[in-house]
Design a protein around this motif. Structure first.
Motif, PDB file in Angstrom:
ATOM      1  N   HIS A 258      -5.122   4.990   7.075  1.00 45.91           N
ATOM      2  CA  HIS A 258      -4.236   4.042   6.304  1.00 45.91           C
ATOM      3  C   HIS A 258      -3.046   3.565   6.715  1.00 45.91           C
ATOM      4  CE1 HIS A 258      -3.260   2.076   2.416  1.00 45.91           C
ATOM      5  NE2 HIS A 258      -2.150   2.591   2.707  1.00 45.91           N
ATOM      6  N   PHE A 259      -2.187   4.369   7.354  1.00 44.17           N
ATOM      7  CA  PHE A 259      -1.026   4.139   7.620  1.00 44.17           C
ATOM      8  C   PHE A 259      -0.889   3.729   9.234  1.00 44.17           C
ATOM      9  CE2 PHE A 259       0.091   6.804   3.843  1.00 44.17           C
ATOM     10  CZ  PHE A 259       0.848   5.864   3.303  1.00 44.17           C
ATOM     11  N   GLY A 260      -2.125   3.983  10.060  1.00 46.85           N
ATOM     12  CA  GLY A 260      -2.166   3.786  11.551  1.00 46.85           C
ATOM     13  C   GLY A 260      -1.301   4.665  12.316  1.00 46.85           C
ATOM     14  N   LEU A 261      -1.550   6.025  11.814  1.00 46.16           N
ATOM     15  CA  LEU A 261      -1.312   7.252  12.515  1.00 46.16           C
ATOM     16  C   LEU A 261      -1.948   7.900  13.160  1.00 46.16           C
ATOM     17  CD1 LEU A 261       1.300   8.252   9.549  1.00 46.16           C
ATOM     18  CD2 LEU A 261       2.129   7.283  11.478  1.00 46.16           C
ATOM     19  N   ARG A 262      -1.629   8.632  14.238  1.00 41.11           N
ATOM     20  CA  ARG A 262      -2.723   9.515  15.103  1.00 41.11           C
ATOM     21  C   ARG A 262      -2.682  10.849  14.585  1.00 41.11           C
ATOM     22  NH1 ARG A 262       0.082   9.068  21.120  1.00 41.11           N
ATOM     23  NH2 ARG A 262      -1.044  11.033  21.371  1.00 41.11           N
ATOM     24  N   PRO A 263      -3.949  11.422  14.499  1.00 39.35           N
ATOM     25  CA  PRO A 263      -4.265  12.539  14.235  1.00 39.35           C
ATOM     26  C   PRO A 263      -3.878  13.711  15.063  1.00 39.35           C
ATOM     27  CG  PRO A 263      -6.249  11.588  15.156  1.00 39.35           C
ATOM     28  CD  PRO A 263      -5.033  10.704  15.155  1.00 39.35           C
ATOM     29  N   ASP A 264      -3.542  13.607  16.107  1.00 44.53           N
ATOM     30  CA  ASP A 264      -3.216  14.710  17.049  1.00 44.53           C
ATOM     31  C   ASP A 264      -1.672  14.811  17.190  1.00 44.53           C
ATOM     32  OD1 ASP A 264      -2.644  12.150  18.254  1.00 44.53           O
ATOM     33  OD2 ASP A 264      -2.995  12.874  20.331  1.00 44.53           O
ATOM     34  N   LEU A 265      -0.797  14.476  16.392  1.00 49.11           N
ATOM     35  CA  LEU A 265       0.617  14.686  16.444  1.00 49.11           C
ATOM     36  C   LEU A 265       1.196  14.885  15.175  1.00 49.11           C
ATOM     37  CD1 LEU A 265       1.847  11.663  18.869  1.00 49.11           C
ATOM     38  CD2 LEU A 265       1.556  14.225  19.427  1.00 49.11           C
ATOM     39  N   PRO A 266       2.278  15.682  14.881  1.00 48.66           N
ATOM     40  CA  PRO A 266       2.959  15.867  13.567  1.00 48.66           C
ATOM     41  C   PRO A 266       3.451  14.486  12.981  1.00 48.66           C
ATOM     42  CG  PRO A 266       4.181  16.889  15.449  1.00 48.66           C
ATOM     43  CD  PRO A 266       3.213  16.193  15.899  1.00 48.66           C
ATOM     44  N   VAL A 267       3.550  14.457  11.564  1.00 43.69           N
ATOM     45  CA  VAL A 267       4.003  13.213  10.987  1.00 43.69           C
ATOM     46  C   VAL A 267       5.340  13.806  10.119  1.00 43.69           C
ATOM     47  CG1 VAL A 267       3.790  11.509   9.353  1.00 43.69           C
ATOM     48  CG2 VAL A 267       1.967  12.200  10.766  1.00 43.69           C
ATOM     49  N   LEU A 268       6.401  13.097  10.274  1.00 42.83           N
ATOM     50  CA  LEU A 268       7.702  13.168   9.350  1.00 42.83           C
ATOM     51  C   LEU A 268       7.507  12.316   8.327  1.00 42.83           C
ATOM     52  CD1 LEU A 268      10.537  14.642   8.769  1.00 42.83           C
ATOM     53  CD2 LEU A 268      11.455  12.905  10.475  1.00 42.83           C
ATOM     54  N   PHE A 269       7.619  12.694   7.093  1.00 38.04           N
ATOM     55  CA  PHE A 269       7.607  11.707   5.883  1.00 38.04           C
ATOM     56  C   PHE A 269       8.922  11.462   5.490  1.00 38.04           C
ATOM     57  CE2 PHE A 269       5.649  11.001   1.441  1.00 38.04           C
ATOM     58  CZ  PHE A 269       5.902   9.657   1.407  1.00 38.04           C
ATOM     59  N   VAL A 270       9.481  10.324   5.626  1.00 38.76           N
ATOM     60  CA  VAL A 270      10.997   9.922   5.005  1.00 38.76           C
ATOM     61  C   VAL A 270      10.909   9.118   3.905  1.00 38.76           C
ATOM     62  CG1 VAL A 270      13.333   9.162   5.635  1.00 38.76           C
ATOM     63  CG2 VAL A 270      11.870  10.178   7.322  1.00 38.76           C
ATOM     64  N   SER A 271      11.493   9.854   2.868  1.00 35.46           N
ATOM     65  CA  SER A 271      11.607   8.836   1.375  1.00 35.46           C
ATOM     66  C   SER A 271      12.816   9.110   0.899  1.00 35.46           C
ATOM     67  CB  SER A 271      10.629   9.016   0.596  1.00 35.46           C
ATOM     68  OG  SER A 271      10.849   8.253  -0.501  1.00 35.46           O
ATOM     69  N   GLY A 272      13.755   8.227   0.363  1.00 38.29           N
ATOM     70  CA  GLY A 272      15.043   8.484  -0.557  1.00 38.29           C
ATOM     71  C   GLY A 272      14.467   8.429  -1.921  1.00 38.29           C
ATOM     72  N   GLY A 273      13.383   8.266  -2.101  1.00 34.12           N
ATOM     73  CA  GLY A 273      12.919   7.805  -3.770  1.00 34.12           C
ATOM     74  C   GLY A 273      12.845   6.387  -3.933  1.00 34.12           C
ATOM     75  N   SER A 274      12.560   6.306  -5.280  1.00 30.34           N
ATOM     76  CA  SER A 274      12.114   4.580  -5.422  1.00 30.34           C
ATOM     77  C   SER A 274      12.954   3.745  -4.954  1.00 30.34           C
ATOM     78  CB  SER A 274      11.556   4.557  -6.891  1.00 30.34           C
ATOM     79  OG  SER A 274      12.508   4.785  -7.628  1.00 30.34           O
ATOM     80  N   SER A 275      14.385   3.808  -5.027  1.00 34.61           N
ATOM     81  CA  SER A 275      15.292   2.952  -4.823  1.00 34.61           C
ATOM     82  C   SER A 275      15.554   3.030  -3.413  1.00 34.61           C
ATOM     83  CB  SER A 275      16.453   2.820  -5.506  1.00 34.61           C
ATOM     84  OG  SER A 275      16.870   4.291  -5.931  1.00 34.61           O
ATOM     85  N   GLY A 276      15.379   4.114  -2.818  1.00 39.16           N
ATOM     86  CA  GLY A 276      15.780   4.471  -1.370  1.00 39.16           C
ATOM     87  C   GLY A 276      17.162   5.139  -1.151  1.00 39.16           C
ATOM     88  N   ALA A 277      17.549   5.527   0.193  1.00 40.63           N
ATOM     89  CA  ALA A 277      18.708   6.184   0.184  1.00 40.63           C
ATOM     90  C   ALA A 277      19.279   5.769   1.389  1.00 40.63           C
ATOM     91  CB  ALA A 277      18.442   7.708   0.307  1.00 40.63           C
ATOM     92  N   ARG A 278      20.243   4.987   1.802  1.00 41.38           N
ATOM     93  CA  ARG A 278      20.839   4.499   2.811  1.00 41.38           C
ATOM     94  C   ARG A 278      21.193   5.411   3.898  1.00 41.38           C
ATOM     95  NH1 ARG A 278      22.964  -0.140   4.855  1.00 41.38           N
ATOM     96  NH2 ARG A 278      25.044  -0.153   5.830  1.00 41.38           N
ATOM     97  N   THR A 279      21.832   6.557   3.616  1.00 40.92           N
ATOM     98  CA  THR A 279      22.308   7.645   4.597  1.00 40.92           C
ATOM     99  C   THR A 279      21.143   8.023   5.261  1.00 40.92           C
ATOM    100  OG1 THR A 279      23.940   8.213   3.088  1.00 40.92           O
ATOM    101  CG2 THR A 279      23.698   9.870   4.949  1.00 40.92           C
TER     102      THR A 279
END
Length: 369
Positions: free
Chosen positions: A188-209
């Motif tokens: 769905h996200f166009g990511l490869r199955p053979d490498l690890p994935v870091l998922f980054v989210s600052g919540g629904s409004s996001g986090a600038r830092t």
């Protein structure tokens, strides 16, 4: 479990109040298909965007921020509160409410007052330490207090006798099979199955830092063979990510299907909001928590017990630099054994049955009436 005919749910302002309310409403509907569910909200809160599309009746009543100091606003509060409580009371009478369940936010206070005047059972659900000001007021009217996390009753005297029920979460999260959904999520996200994935989210409004630190470390992350799925957040400006990276770095403005993000991920970098902590621990997701630095440090208190149990890492907002990510996050994302151990520890802290456990508690409160 007795039969519930009409339940009024009060909570608004932020997602931390509204998402558990909606998950609990879904559980109510599953167990009592004929139940009348009425939600109370304020004119301007997020509830106006979230509750009606979910198919629930939202009634708007006036809600006022409770002053924390003695000033002119405090002198006007009784009159304002009387009007709000009267509006809430009219709705309770109209729908013949059996019980009021409050999740916090200023709109909960008039609902608690109106229920108390009618001697209706009141159940409060609280996820933060210390409890929010609205729920603190509500605790004067009821002993039926439920909390989301096991550390809360130990941390605050007012919650000492609260029932730990967990946080009501959407079944899309609690019933997900992360391993089974992984291939579909990566595709769905166009990511490869053979490498690890870091998922980054600052919540629904996001986090600038978080956004700027991770984007600045993008080259180092990518050259270490780590893919990134980065949710920008609705209220945040776009950030620059280098275009010539050797592995995928996928930025999405907003993600409503968080379960797909969780399924694709090996490690998460996130804030420490109560819903985020409840979701990551319910599904056993190892996480690096970067608590929101302002307000009263409740995000740090949310995440700390998970970290102490071995389910994640904690870093102060000011210390989250590209260099810190390079030193700490990159080696962790490349260590499957350590990630697996952290995931098990997170999962042993979290729970998936918050909606059902709160429903049992509400039914008990009504039966004791």
């Amino acid at each position: 479990m007795g039969v519930l005919r009409s339940v009024v749910l009060a909570g608004g302002g932020t997602g931390g109040h509204i998402y558990p309310l909606l998950a609990f409403a879904d559980a109510l509907r599953r167990h009592f298909p004929e139940v009348r569910i009425t939600t109370l909200g304020s004119p301007k809160g997020m509830e106006n965007d979230l509750i009606p599309p979910a198919g629930y009746d939202l009634r708007v009543i006036p809600a006022f921020q409770l002053p924390r100091a003695i000033n002119l606003n405090l002198l006007r509060t009784p009159d304002r509160m009387y009007k709000s409580a009267a509006a809430a009371g009219k709705i309770l009478d109209e729908v013949k409410a059996d019980v009021v369940v409050g999740f916090g936010g200023y709109v909960s206070v008039p609902a608690y007052l109106a229920a108390w005047r009618r001697e209706l059972p009141i159940v409060i659900h609280e996820v933060n330490v210390p409890p929010g000001v609205a729920n603190r007021m509500g605790m004067r009217f009821t002993k039926n207090v439920a909390v989301g996390f096991p550390n809360q009753p130990k941390a605050v005297e007012s919650l000492r006798h609260a029932r730990v029920v967990g946080v009501p979460l959407r079944t899309a999260i609690t019933r997900m099979d992360r391993a089974g959904l992984r291939a579909q999520a990566l595709y769905h996200f166009g990511l490869r199955p053979d490498l690890p994935v870091l998922f980054v989210s600052g919540g629904s409004s996001g986090a600038r830092t978080i956004n700027l630190a991770v984007a600045a470390a993008a080259k180092k992350i990518a050259h270490a063979g780590i893919q990134v799925l980065h949710v920008q957040g609705g209220r945040n400006d776009p950030f620059e990510v280098p275009s010539d990276l050797p592995v995928p770095y996928v930025v999405v403005p907003y993600l409503s299907d968080m379960q797909l993000g969780y399924a694709a991920a090996d490690l998460m970098l996130c804030r420490g909001g109560a819903i985020t902590v409840a979701e990551t621990t319910a599904i056993g997701m190892p996480a690096v928590y970067v608590p929101y630095p302002h307000s009263n440090q409740e995000q740090k208190r949310n995440a700390l017990p998970v970290v102490e149990s071995g389910g994640g890492l904690l870093v102060d907002n000011a210390e989250l630099t590209p260099e810190w990510i390079e030193r700490t996050v990159i080696p962790l994302a490349r260590d499957p054994q350590r990630l697996a151990a952290m995931g098990r520890a997170a999962g042993s802290y979290g729970r998936r049955d918050g909606d059902e456990a709160l429903l049992d508690f509400v039914c008990e409160a009504v039966a004791r009436r």
